[in-house]
Design an enzyme around this catalytic site. Structure first.
Site, PDB file in Angstrom:
ATOM      1  N   GLN A   7       0.828  -1.199   0.000  1.00 35.83           N
ATOM      2  CA  GLN A   7       0.000   0.000   0.000  1.00 35.83           C
ATOM      3  C   GLN A   7       0.870   1.259   0.000  1.00 35.83           C
ATOM      4  OE1 GLN A   7      -3.221  -0.828   2.631  1.00 35.83           O
ATOM      5  NE2 GLN A   7      -3.986   1.253   2.606  1.00 35.83           N
ATOM      6  N   GLN A  15       0.508 -11.333  10.211  1.00 36.72           N
ATOM      7  CA  GLN A  15       1.126 -10.258   9.435  1.00 36.72           C
ATOM      8  C   GLN A  15       0.420  -8.920   9.602  1.00 36.72           C
ATOM      9  OE1 GLN A  15      -0.055  -8.805   6.050  1.00 36.72           O
ATOM     10  NE2 GLN A  15       1.633  -9.393   4.701  1.00 36.72           N
ATOM     11  N   HIS A  32       0.238  -2.574  10.974  1.00 39.80           N
ATOM     12  CA  HIS A  32       1.346  -3.416  11.430  1.00 39.80           C
ATOM     13  C   HIS A  32       1.761  -3.089  12.861  1.00 39.80           C
ATOM     14  CE1 HIS A  32       1.607  -5.511   7.688  1.00 39.80           C
ATOM     15  NE2 HIS A  32       1.599  -4.362   7.056  1.00 39.80           N
ATOM     16  N   ARG A  84      -9.568  -8.445   3.704  1.00 37.58           N
ATOM     17  CA  ARG A  84      -8.484  -7.843   4.492  1.00 37.58           C
ATOM     18  C   ARG A  84      -8.599  -6.323   4.499  1.00 37.58           C
ATOM     19  NH1 ARG A  84      -3.036  -5.982   3.569  1.00 37.58           N
ATOM     20  NH2 ARG A  84      -1.490  -6.800   5.045  1.00 37.58           N
ATOM     21  N   SER A 132       3.989  -6.421   2.791  1.00 33.31           N
ATOM     22  CA  SER A 132       2.649  -6.310   3.362  1.00 33.31           C
ATOM     23  C   SER A 132       1.604  -6.883   2.404  1.00 33.31           C
ATOM     24  CB  SER A 132       2.355  -4.851   3.732  1.00 33.31           C
ATOM     25  OG  SER A 132       1.159  -4.751   4.474  1.00 33.31           O
ATOM     26  N   LEU A 133       0.742  -6.043   1.847  1.00 38.09           N
ATOM     27  CA  LEU A 133      -0.261  -6.505   0.891  1.00 38.09           C
ATOM     28  C   LEU A 133       0.383  -7.301  -0.241  1.00 38.09           C
ATOM     29  CD1 LEU A 133      -3.060  -6.291  -0.623  1.00 38.09           C
ATOM     30  CD2 LEU A 133      -2.080  -4.257  -1.678  1.00 38.09           C
TER      31      LEU A 133
END
Length: 305
Positions: free
Chosen positions: A11, A245, A196, A115, A90-91
């Site tokens: 992102q 995560q 996160h 998500r 991440s994503l």
């Protein structure tokens, strides 16, 4: 012979128009966007190609980015190049799982749509993130650990660039201490929540539902998980790693160093922007970094064929 990693941004890499040239030039890429629209009920062409007020909202950003990355991945795969390992920030970890043949495109789209919604809904009032430039991560860890409230390391991006996340007051207090400790800059990030960090644990727990409905396959292409910076060969471990995560640190620098230590010398960044290529310059300038975000970028791959 190059040892190749496919890597995927997260992102923040999104922009209006991303993936449009792939959609217009390739039936295979077009099919990815059309399938995402079908699965999610969102007009992915309108979301990704046209200016709108949704693309930068987490619940839409995530599925838009994933769709674009999967479409570009299709174009890269059509060149015949195959990775030895994959990883995503991440994503981007979901695109990495598709690239390593551990997760189907359809399942990735379904989970990422959920998500994005869960992370948007879980955003608590009073959360913040800040980028810390010019300090080593040990010092940032020490200062965050000694700050009252929740101030945690969200992203280990590259040497001299760490992102912290947590409660607004704690992030502000840690930011002041980090400046006093010699940080070149501490910049508040324009994000909608403390991603996160442990404040997002509820979103990860909700994600367990959609993840329980998808199948993860064993394959001969490993991927490197964000939370551990370790190779994952066993598909049975993936579900738990993806749940964790959401509220755990993204260990990107450590993930890249793991691949370098294993002999990877070429990193192909698949998706909009050049974020990961920028990190790579700070991690290891000797490694070859190729970003594929536009159709013309595919020409760069001819040296590897």
């Amino acid at each position: 012979m190059s040892k190749i990693a496919f890597v995927f941004p997260g992102q923040g890499a999104q922009y209006f128009g991303m993936g449009k040239d792939f959609y217009e030039s390739s039936e295979d890429c077009r099919r990815v966007f059309d399938r995402a629209s079908e699965i999610t009920g969102i007009d992915m062409k309108a979301l990704c190609f046209e200016e709108n007020d949704r693309l930068n909202i987490t619940e839409y950003t995530q599925i838009g980015l994933l769709t674009t990355e999967l479409a570009i991945l299709k174009a890269v795969e059509l060149t015949g190049i195959r990775p030895s390992v994959t990883a995503g920030l991440s994503l981007g970890e979901y695109a990495a799982l598709v690239a390593s043949k551990k997760l189907s495109e359809d399942d990735a789209m379904r989970v990422v749509r959920a998500r994005g919604i869960f992370m948007q809904e879980a955003v608590p009032v009073g959360g913040a993130m800040a980028a810390v430039l010019g300090l080593d991560f040990e010092k940032v860890e020490e200062i965050c650990a000694n700050t009252d409230g929740i101030a945690e390391l969200a992203n280990y991006n590259c040497p001299g660039q760490i992102v912290i996340s947590g409660e607004e007051a704690a992030v502000e207090a840690a930011s002041e201490k980090l400046k006093e400790a010699g940080a070149k800059r501490v910049a508040r990030l324009n994000v909608s929540g403390p991603f996160h960090s442990s404040m997002l644990k509820g979103a990860g727990e909700k994600l367990a539902g959609p993840l329980s409905k998808v199948h993860f396959s064993d394959s001969d292409i490993p991927y490197v998980a964000n939370t551990t910076a370790e190779y994952v060969h066993d598909a049975s471990q993936i579900r738990d790693l993806l749940i964790r995560q959401v509220s755990s640190s993204v260990r990107w620098e450590q993930s890249v160093r793991k691949m370098l230590a294993d002999g990877v010398d070429t990193f192909i960044e698949i998706g909009p922007g050049k974020t990961l290529a920028g990190f790579m310059k700070r991690i290891d300038r000797k490694a070859v970094s190729i970003n594929i975000g536009k159709v013309e970028d595919l020409e760069k791959l001819k040296t590897l064929q």
